[in-house]
Design a protein around this motif. Structure first.
Motif, short mmCIF file in Angstrom:
data_model
loop_
_atom_site.label_atom_id
_atom_site.label_comp_id
_atom_site.label_asym_id
_atom_site.label_seq_id
_atom_site.Cartn_x
_atom_site.Cartn_y
_atom_site.Cartn_z
N ASP A 183 38.16 40.86 49.64
CA ASP A 183 38.86 41.70 48.69
C ASP A 183 40.31 41.98 49.09
OD1 ASP A 183 36.80 42.18 46.82
OD2 ASP A 183 35.84 43.53 48.25
N ALA A 184 40.71 41.46 50.27
CA ALA A 184 42.00 41.88 50.81
C ALA A 184 43.18 41.15 50.18
CB ALA A 184 42.02 41.67 52.32
N THR A 185 43.02 39.88 49.90
CA THR A 185 44.15 39.09 49.42
C THR A 185 43.82 38.51 48.05
OG1 THR A 185 43.22 37.56 51.04
CG2 THR A 185 45.43 38.31 51.44
N PRO A 186 44.88 38.21 47.27
CA PRO A 186 44.63 37.61 45.96
C PRO A 186 43.76 36.37 46.09
CG PRO A 186 46.94 38.19 46.17
CD PRO A 186 46.31 38.44 47.52
N LEU A 187 42.87 36.17 45.12
CA LEU A 187 41.92 35.05 45.20
C LEU A 187 42.64 33.70 45.27
CD1 LEU A 187 39.14 36.20 42.72
CD2 LEU A 187 39.11 36.24 45.21
N PHE A 188 43.75 33.56 44.50
CA PHE A 188 44.40 32.25 44.51
C PHE A 188 44.96 31.93 45.90
CE2 PHE A 188 48.99 32.97 44.66
CZ PHE A 188 49.11 34.30 44.29
N ALA B 274 36.42 26.44 40.52
CA ALA B 274 36.00 27.62 39.76
C ALA B 274 34.49 27.79 39.82
CB ALA B 274 36.47 27.50 38.31
N ALA B 275 33.75 26.70 39.63
CA ALA B 275 32.29 26.78 39.63
C ALA B 275 31.77 27.13 41.02
CB ALA B 275 31.69 25.46 39.14
N ARG C 96 32.95 30.63 41.98
CA ARG C 96 32.66 31.57 40.90
C ARG C 96 33.90 32.40 40.57
NH1 ARG C 96 26.70 32.43 43.20
NH2 ARG C 96 25.63 31.22 41.62
N ILE C 97 34.99 31.69 40.31
CA ILE C 97 36.23 32.36 39.95
C ILE C 97 36.78 31.75 38.67
CG2 ILE C 97 36.89 33.04 42.29
CD1 ILE C 97 38.71 30.53 42.31
N ASN C 98 37.71 32.46 38.08
CA ASN C 98 38.35 31.99 36.86
C ASN C 98 39.11 30.69 37.12
OD1 ASN C 98 40.58 31.96 34.77
ND2 ASN C 98 39.32 33.66 34.09
N PRO C 99 38.98 29.70 36.24
CA PRO C 99 39.70 28.43 36.44
C PRO C 99 41.22 28.63 36.60
CG PRO C 99 38.16 28.22 34.62
CD PRO C 99 38.15 29.67 35.03
N ALA C 100 41.78 29.63 35.92
CA ALA C 100 43.22 29.88 36.04
C ALA C 100 43.58 30.26 37.48
CB ALA C 100 43.66 30.97 35.08
N THR C 101 42.67 31.02 38.12
CA THR C 101 42.90 31.42 39.51
C THR C 101 42.84 30.21 40.42
OG1 THR C 101 41.74 33.47 38.95
CG2 THR C 101 42.11 33.04 41.28
N LYS D 227 45.94 28.22 40.05
CA LYS D 227 47.07 28.87 40.73
C LYS D 227 47.03 28.55 42.23
CE LYS D 227 49.21 33.42 40.35
NZ LYS D 227 48.89 34.82 40.08
N ASP E 99 27.62 32.43 35.50
CA ASP E 99 27.87 31.01 35.80
C ASP E 99 28.05 30.20 34.53
OD1 ASP E 99 27.84 31.48 38.47
OD2 ASP E 99 25.90 30.55 38.89
N LEU F 83 31.39 31.00 32.85
CA LEU F 83 32.48 30.35 33.56
C LEU F 83 32.54 28.85 33.22
CD1 LEU F 83 34.64 31.23 35.49
CD2 LEU F 83 33.09 30.84 37.39
N GLY G 271 35.51 38.03 40.26
CA GLY G 271 36.11 36.71 40.40
C GLY G 271 36.39 36.02 39.08
N LEU G 272 35.65 36.43 38.03
CA LEU G 272 35.78 35.77 36.73
C LEU G 272 37.02 36.25 35.98
CD1 LEU G 272 32.76 35.17 37.31
CD2 LEU G 272 32.30 35.61 34.92
N GLU H 49 40.73 37.42 34.88
CA GLU H 49 42.14 37.18 35.14
C GLU H 49 42.91 38.48 35.01
OE1 GLU H 49 41.76 33.78 32.44
OE2 GLU H 49 43.90 33.61 32.80
N ASP I 66 44.54 39.66 40.25
CA ASP I 66 45.09 39.31 41.55
C ASP I 66 46.11 40.34 42.06
OD1 ASP I 66 43.84 37.19 42.74
OD2 ASP I 66 44.98 35.68 41.67
N ARG J 176 44.01 43.30 43.63
CA ARG J 176 43.35 43.01 44.90
C ARG J 176 44.25 43.30 46.09
NH1 ARG J 176 38.72 40.07 44.63
NH2 ARG J 176 39.12 39.72 42.44
N GLY J 177 43.77 44.00 47.07
CA GLY J 177 44.54 44.25 48.28
C GLY J 177 45.56 45.36 48.13
N PRO K 169 39.81 46.65 52.85
CA PRO K 169 40.37 46.64 51.50
C PRO K 169 39.36 47.19 50.49
CG PRO K 169 39.75 44.44 52.16
CD PRO K 169 39.55 45.30 53.36
N LEU K 170 39.85 47.83 49.46
CA LEU K 170 38.97 48.31 48.39
C LEU K 170 38.64 47.16 47.45
CD1 LEU K 170 39.71 51.15 49.35
CD2 LEU K 170 39.99 51.81 46.97
#
Lengths: 125, 298
Positions: A4-9, A38-39, A42-47, A50, B169, B172, B194-195, B197, B214, B217-218, B274-275
């Motif tokens: 959770d600390a840094t942006p996923l991208f 993404a699959a 388990r994250i958004n494809p846009a992420t 990026k 799933d 997504l 995670g899903l 934006e 994003d 986050r952090g 981090p939260l």
């Protein structure tokens, strides 16, 4: 899988950079696509896109139209140089500073490092 | 360019209750946006008005540049999956057939696959389905419709964690193959973090947070350890939720911590966590909790 600390991208970019630096993803090899990332994560494809974009902007990946993204020539060497620089900054400089505070001179510090690296189960780099 | 969804000045007053209070929101192009907030915050009312199932007291909604109210051309490009959807007294198979007639991009093959994955009995009457099965049926319709605007309002009543995972799933995968504008209202934020934006948070009828996931986050961190050391690290920063026990303390600080902060935290033997998105949202719903930071260095 991701924190959770840094942006996923950023995390996606870091994971891929690590794999390239470790040689798990060889130069010229195809990297996973946006949808595969993404699959899997388990994250958004846009992420995911990026994350790939960060590495493309750094010249570590190159796009081949219609086929996908590939590890660029020289990517591994550049990542390892960067890691060495960061190693000095993050570990060596604080180590030397702390040693100074404890009155350990550089020769003594080198001896300590030698000793630790010869000790079984000791430091492995 | 016309945005996919434009909501402006939207207000909905029930007799003694202001459900929506001057809400503005623009969603453009394919994306997955999380609509979050506590129960009763106004999420369902907002989605119902966007889907033209309810009229606003003031303000307006445009979908593809037109009002969706009694506008068949717009409504056919949308699908709205409600929490605890009610169905007429028909069989599962018939509900799917009806949905396939209404939605022009309906994918029968996908519906079949999902029906199998959610283990839904197609020849059973819907009123004989469990709550979770009814939710699964609604989800199947919501995904198989492949509607350009897809609205999910807490669609998982009665679904267990495994079935919810399956929903996320499939959502997504479908979104990757056939991008669309998805609004997903939920209070299980960490499950879908995670899903997303973008995160739009509604509290007491107002939008209190609207940001890229994003960027959130952090942004908030819990720092805990010996009080004096914690105070030293967080001095001069906005803080919240300070808690103390004996000589230990835990406090939430705003703003991302950089490398130097992390090094200092390590030197001071502090724990830094981090939260999660869920915890950030809890903070955002409680703005009064901000504390004055006039403490001096310990």
């Amino acid at each position: 899988m991701l924190d959770d600390a840094t942006p996923l991208f950023t995390q996606i970019a870091q994971r891929l950079a690590e794999e390239i630096a470790d040689g798990a993803l060889a130069e010229g090899e195809r990297v996973p696509s946006t949808n595969e990332l993404a699959a899997y994560y388990r994250i958004n494809p846009a992420t995911a896109a990026k994350g790939l974009g960060v590495l493309t902007d750094d010249g570590l990946l190159e796009k081949r139209r219609g086929i996908g993204m590939f590890v660029a020539p020289g990517a591994r060497g550049r990542l390892l140089d960067e890691r060495r620089r960061r190693f000095t900054e993050r570990y060596v400089q604080p180590l030397v500073a702390e040693a100074g505070r404890l009155g350990i001179d550089p020769d003594e510090l080198v001896a300590l490092i030698r000793q630790a690296s010869h000790t079984p189960g000791g430091i492995t780099l | 360019m016309t945005a996919t969804i434009t909501v402006s000045g939207l207000t909905r007053r029930y007799r003694h209750h202001l459900a929506l209070d001057d809400v503005g929101l623009t969603v453009d192009g394919p994306s997955i946006t999380g609509l979050v907030g506590r129960n009763g915050a106004g999420k369902t009312t907002l989605l119902r008005i966007v889907a033209a199932q309810e009229l606003p007291t003031a303000g307006r909604v445009l979908v593809f540049g037109a009002s969706p109210i009694e506008n068949d051309a717009v409504l056919r490009r949308m699908v709205f999956v409600r929490e605890d959807q009610t169905f007429p007294d028909i069989k599962v198979r018939d509900a799917l057939k009806a949905a396939s007639w209404f939605h022009p991009h309906w994918c029968g093959e996908l519906a079949e696959t999902l029906i199998g994955e959610f283990d839904l009995p197609t020849d059973r009457a819907i009123k004989r389905l469990s709550r979770g099965m009814r939710s699964a049926l609604s989800i199947v319709i919501g995904l198989a419709a492949r509607a350009e605007v897809t609205l999910f309002d807490e669609p998982y009543a009665g679904l267990d964690a495994v079935a919810r995972r399956l929903f996320y799933d499939r959502l997504l995968a479908e979104y990757a193959e056939h991008p669309r504008t998805v609004l997903l209202s939920t209070h299980l934020i960490d499950e879908v973090a995670g899903l997303l934006e973008r995160v739009v948070m509604i509290d007491r009828g107002r939008v209190v947070l609207d940001a890229a996931a994003d960027d959130i986050r952090g942004e908030w961190t819990t720092v805990s350890g010996p009080s004096a050391a914690v105070e030293q690290l967080v001095a001069g920063r906005p803080t919240r939720g300070r808690r103390r026990i004996a000589s230990q303390e835990s406090v939430i600080v705003a703003g991302a911590l950089d490398d130097i902060d992390h090094l200092r935290a390590r030197e001071l033997h502090l724990r830094v966590e981090p939260l999660s998105l869920q915890q950030v949202v809890v903070q955002a719903s409680n703005p009064a909790a901000e504390e004055p930071n006039d403490r001096t260095h310990a």
